[in-house]
Each structure stands twice: as C-alpha cells, then as structure tokens.
Motif scaffolding. Structure first.
Motif, PDB file in Angstrom:
ATOM      1  N   ASN A  57       0.831  -1.200   0.000  1.00 12.90           N
ATOM      2  CA  ASN A  57       0.000   0.000   0.000  1.00 12.90           C
ATOM      3  C   ASN A  57       0.870   1.256   0.000  1.00 12.90           C
ATOM      4  OD1 ASN A  57      -2.524   1.267  -0.014  1.00 12.90           O
ATOM      5  ND2 ASN A  57      -2.433   1.567   2.197  1.00 12.90           N
ATOM      6  N   PHE A 117       1.043   4.132  -2.860  1.00 12.07           N
ATOM      7  CA  PHE A 117       0.877   5.531  -2.479  1.00 12.07           C
ATOM      8  C   PHE A 117       2.011   6.380  -3.041  1.00 12.07           C
ATOM      9  CE2 PHE A 117       2.174   8.829   0.576  1.00 12.07           C
ATOM     10  CZ  PHE A 117       1.103   9.692   0.422  1.00 12.07           C
ATOM     11  N   GLU A 149      -1.984  16.162  -0.159  1.00  9.70           N
ATOM     12  CA  GLU A 149      -3.267  16.014   0.537  1.00  9.70           C
ATOM     13  C   GLU A 149      -4.263  15.178  -0.262  1.00  9.70           C
ATOM     14  OE1 GLU A 149      -4.252  16.826   3.630  1.00  9.70           O
ATOM     15  OE2 GLU A 149      -2.141  17.321   3.939  1.00  9.70           O
ATOM     16  N   LEU A 169      -3.226  11.547  -0.102  1.00  9.92           N
ATOM     17  CA  LEU A 169      -3.498  10.987   1.229  1.00  9.92           C
ATOM     18  C   LEU A 169      -4.974  10.662   1.392  1.00  9.92           C
ATOM     19  CD1 LEU A 169      -1.235  13.181   3.525  1.00  9.92           C
ATOM     20  CD2 LEU A 169      -1.089  10.709   3.218  1.00  9.92           C
ATOM     21  N   ARG A 170      -5.847  11.502   0.861  1.00  8.63           N
ATOM     22  CA  ARG A 170      -7.288  11.221   0.931  1.00  8.63           C
ATOM     23  C   ARG A 170      -7.650   9.948   0.165  1.00  8.63           C
ATOM     24  NH1 ARG A 170      -8.238  16.484  -0.718  1.00  8.63           N
ATOM     25  NH2 ARG A 170      -7.961  17.839   1.048  1.00  8.63           N
ATOM     26  N   LYS A 171      -7.017   9.733  -0.980  1.00  5.30           N
ATOM     27  CA  LYS A 171      -7.301   8.546  -1.778  1.00  5.30           C
ATOM     28  C   LYS A 171      -6.924   7.258  -1.049  1.00  5.30           C
ATOM     29  CE  LYS A 171      -6.570  10.542  -6.356  1.00  5.30           C
ATOM     30  NZ  LYS A 171      -5.683  10.492  -7.539  1.00  5.30           N
ATOM     31  N   LYS A 181      -6.622   6.831   2.300  1.00  2.00           N
ATOM     32  CA  LYS A 181      -7.008   6.806   3.707  1.00  2.00           C
ATOM     33  C   LYS A 181      -7.680   5.498   4.100  1.00  2.00           C
ATOM     34  CE  LYS A 181      -9.377   9.387   7.251  1.00  2.00           C
ATOM     35  NZ  LYS A 181     -10.205  10.530   7.560  1.00  2.00           N
TER      36      LYS A 181
END
Length: 77
Positions: free
Chosen positions: A35, A39, A69, A72-74, A76
C-alpha cells in the motif's frame, strides 16, 4: 540462496504493533508495504503531472506538496 526483502519485516511489524495495540496477521506487513509503494507511485505520478502543467523541468518539493493532501485522501481507506 536466501530471498532478499525490500524492507525489514520485523521492524515494520514492531512499528505497526506499537501504533495499533492489536495483533497483526501473518502477512499484514506485506500488505502495508505494498500500500505504501502504491501511495508513493501515485504521489510521484501526480507530482509529475502538476510540475509539467506549471512548466517545470522535473518534480520539485512544491509539486509534491501540492498533490500530497489529495493522494493521502485517496489512500485513507
């Protein structure tokens, strides 16, 4: 010949256990590493697109900060 790992599995497990306070399954560290790799790939791809749109020659710290940002949202979960 022993298989070479990309990261120290024991260290990753210790860090995750310290933060989660829960037991880990046998291969949880592998999933965490994969993961993380996905990322980082997404961050580099988005930063490359952003830097090209702004006429920069390569990826800069500013282009990484701009996409951080959203990436990071994708991831989470």
């Amino acid at each position: 010949m022993a298989a070479q790992t990309l990261y120290p599995r024991g260290t990753v497990k210790k860090i995750v256990k310290a933060h989660a306070n829960k037991p880990l399954s046998k291969n949880a560290d592998i999933l965490i590493f994969l993961n993380y790799a996905l990322f980082m790939q997404e961050v580099v791809k988005e930063a490359s697109i952003t830097s090209k749109q702004h006429g920069e020659r390569g990826i800069t710290a500013l282009s990484v900060r701009k996409v951080r940002e959203n990436c990071l949202r994708k991831f989470k979960g």
